[in-house]
Scaffold this active site. Structure first.
Site, PDB file in Angstrom:
ATOM      1  N   LYS A  85     -14.816   4.793   5.621  1.00  0.00           N
ATOM      2  CA  LYS A  85     -13.741   4.747   6.013  1.00  0.00           C
ATOM      3  C   LYS A  85     -13.396   5.636   7.780  1.00  0.00           C
ATOM      4  O   LYS A  85     -14.011   6.817   7.757  1.00  0.00           O
ATOM      5  CB  LYS A  85     -12.490   4.670   5.628  1.00  0.00           C
ATOM      6  CG  LYS A  85     -12.516   2.919   4.760  1.00  0.00           C
ATOM      7  CD  LYS A  85     -11.340   3.281   3.910  1.00  0.00           C
ATOM      8  CE  LYS A  85     -10.256   2.390   4.902  1.00  0.00           C
ATOM      9  NZ  LYS A  85      -8.630   2.277   4.486  1.00  0.00           N
ATOM     10  N   GLU A  99      -9.406   9.107   4.869  1.00  0.00           N
ATOM     11  CA  GLU A  99      -9.501   7.816   5.054  1.00  0.00           C
ATOM     12  C   GLU A  99     -10.637   7.576   4.405  1.00  0.00           C
ATOM     13  O   GLU A  99     -10.403   6.427   3.282  1.00  0.00           O
ATOM     14  CB  GLU A  99      -9.308   6.823   6.733  1.00  0.00           C
ATOM     15  CG  GLU A  99      -8.931   6.557   7.596  1.00  0.00           C
ATOM     16  CD  GLU A  99      -7.472   6.315   6.868  1.00  0.00           C
ATOM     17  OE1 GLU A  99      -7.715   5.463   5.977  1.00  0.00           O
ATOM     18  OE2 GLU A  99      -6.386   6.205   6.954  1.00  0.00           O
ATOM     19  N   GLU A 120       0.880  -1.395  -0.026  1.00  0.00           N
ATOM     20  CA  GLU A 120       0.169  -0.121  -0.318  1.00  0.00           C
ATOM     21  C   GLU A 120       0.627   0.701  -0.171  1.00  0.00           C
ATOM     22  O   GLU A 120       2.022   1.245   0.235  1.00  0.00           O
ATOM     23  CB  GLU A 120      -0.709   0.343   1.449  1.00  0.00           C
ATOM     24  CG  GLU A 120      -1.861  -0.735   1.532  1.00  0.00           C
ATOM     25  CD  GLU A 120      -3.168  -0.286   2.922  1.00  0.00           C
ATOM     26  OE1 GLU A 120      -2.911   0.645   3.205  1.00  0.00           O
ATOM     27  OE2 GLU A 120      -3.711  -1.410   3.144  1.00  0.00           O
ATOM     28  N   GLU A 139     -13.594   6.435  -0.168  1.00  0.00           N
ATOM     29  CA  GLU A 139     -14.631   4.826   0.838  1.00  0.00           C
ATOM     30  C   GLU A 139     -15.045   5.334   1.719  1.00  0.00           C
ATOM     31  O   GLU A 139     -14.653   5.465   3.089  1.00  0.00           O
ATOM     32  CB  GLU A 139     -13.447   3.552   0.765  1.00  0.00           C
ATOM     33  CG  GLU A 139     -12.878   3.048   0.634  1.00  0.00           C
ATOM     34  CD  GLU A 139     -12.249   1.654   0.858  1.00  0.00           C
ATOM     35  OE1 GLU A 139     -12.188   0.736   1.625  1.00  0.00           O
ATOM     36  OE2 GLU A 139     -10.558   1.685   1.113  1.00  0.00           O
TER      37      GLU A 139
END
Length: 348
Positions: free
Chosen positions: A323, A329, A271, A320
């Site tokens: 998150k 996030e 990541e 997203e």
């Protein structure tokens, strides 16, 4: 630095797709036969495209590798026959159950063997960012061993490598990079894992975010150093010079592996990314800059390992919206959930 906002017009969308397609196809493959660049497919959201649409979108953009975080059956079905290479994640919450060899065998048969070879499994990440102090830490190695043994039974252990995804917080010292060493707390946890990876000839997976390093120490870390924009060396480590924090972090982990007796072990960056909103330095311009520079950079290796392409997975394909807890996030996506690019990235 200027940037171009994506619009909903078909013309802008097509241009952005072409630009991204150029990025992923131009990066080619690294020395191990894997694409240098993959993209993580997180699904902690309630507004994402269907699994089939996501896989099709990877193909449209020429993205040749994907990371998922659990064996989502619809995603695995959609990946059949696509030649997209896959990191399959095993969630931390199920690690304890996989300390039972029979459960691990069933897990492998259900989620891997039944899809192979139509799905191109590359790595199995047994746990993600488990820290030595986490309750799950006592289960990681045994779960890895049991998953590996199940792959041996299926005669797939030479085709699919078993590893785990860690983060640089396991380091007790990281500056300068040659001083990188795992902390005293981390050593009892990570050393047996490193020995397992050495014995099975598998890489270590590492999640590396210069964004979090930067916002955690803005006094000592310059934004340009975190974004691959420093005009010259910022860190001089004996004969090696470092112009960016990504290389410095990765080489500090390589140094720690060397001190643990694993001088030849590869690290796959499982990541790396930069948020476009939600917090300090989280802007569309910074995100575009980071991703573009990262993509351009990974083919070249690091100062410690020059000329050896770094297999790297961008985080992530889509924003997203569920998150947290930090607002950033929710904003790591290259694309919005409606599949519109947040910014075109020009490959140079």
């Amino acid at each position: 630095m200027g940037f171009v906002h994506a619009t909903t017009s078909n013309k802008t969308f097509i241009v952005a797709i072409i630009l991204l397609l150029g990025i992923f196809m131009s990066n080619g493959q690294n020395s191990t036969g894997a694409p240098s660049i993959g993209v993580c497919n997180g699904r902690i959201a309630n507004d994402l495209p269907s699994e089939q649409d996501v896989v099709t979108f990877y193909q449209i953009n020429g993205i040749e590798a994907m990371r998922i975080y659990d064996p989502n059956q619809l995603t695995l079905q959609a990946l059949k026959g696509t030649n997209i290479q896959l990191i399959l994640g095993i969630p931390n919450a199920v690690l304890q159950s996989l300390t039972n060899p029979l459960a691990a065998t069933d897990y492998v048969n259900t989620n891997i063997v039944s899809y192979f070879p139509a799905v191109k499994f590359r790595y199995i990440s047994v746990g993600n960012e488990v820290k030595p102090t986490d309750p799950e830490s006592q289960f990681v190695l045994l779960a890895m061993q049991n998953i590996y043994n199940a792959l041996v039974t299926a005669n797939l252990h030479d085709r699919i490598k078993v590893s785990t995804s860690v983060e640089p917080s396991l380091l007790g010292q990281s500056y300068p990079p040659s001083s990188g060493v795992f902390s005293q707390i981390a050593c009892p946890y990570i050393t047996p894992i490193i020995n397992f990876l050495t014995n099975t000839q598998s890489p270590l997976l590492a999640n590396i975010y210069t964004y979090f390093s930067y916002i955690g120490d803005t006094k000592n870390i310059d934004l340009c150093f975190a974004l691959f924009m420093s005009p010259g060396n910022v860190v001089q480590d004996e004969s090696l010079g470092y112009q960016n924090l990504f290389d410095a972090t990765l080489d500090s982990m390589y140094s720690a592996l060397e001190k643990s007796g694993a001088k030849d072990m590869e690290i796959v960056v499982s990541e790396s990314g930069w948020p476009s909103a939600g917090g300090m330095a989280a802007t569309v311009d910074n995100a575009r800059t980071y991703y573009q520079n990262l993509i351009n950079h990974v083919r070249n290796g690091t100062p410690k390992r020059p000329g050896r392409p770094i297999e790297t997975y961008l985080f992530a394909m889509f924003d997203e919206n569920q998150k947290g807890p930090a607002a950033t996030e929710q904003h790591f996506g290259l694309f919005s959930p409606n599949k519109q690019p947040k910014y075109p990235i020009k490959f140079i």
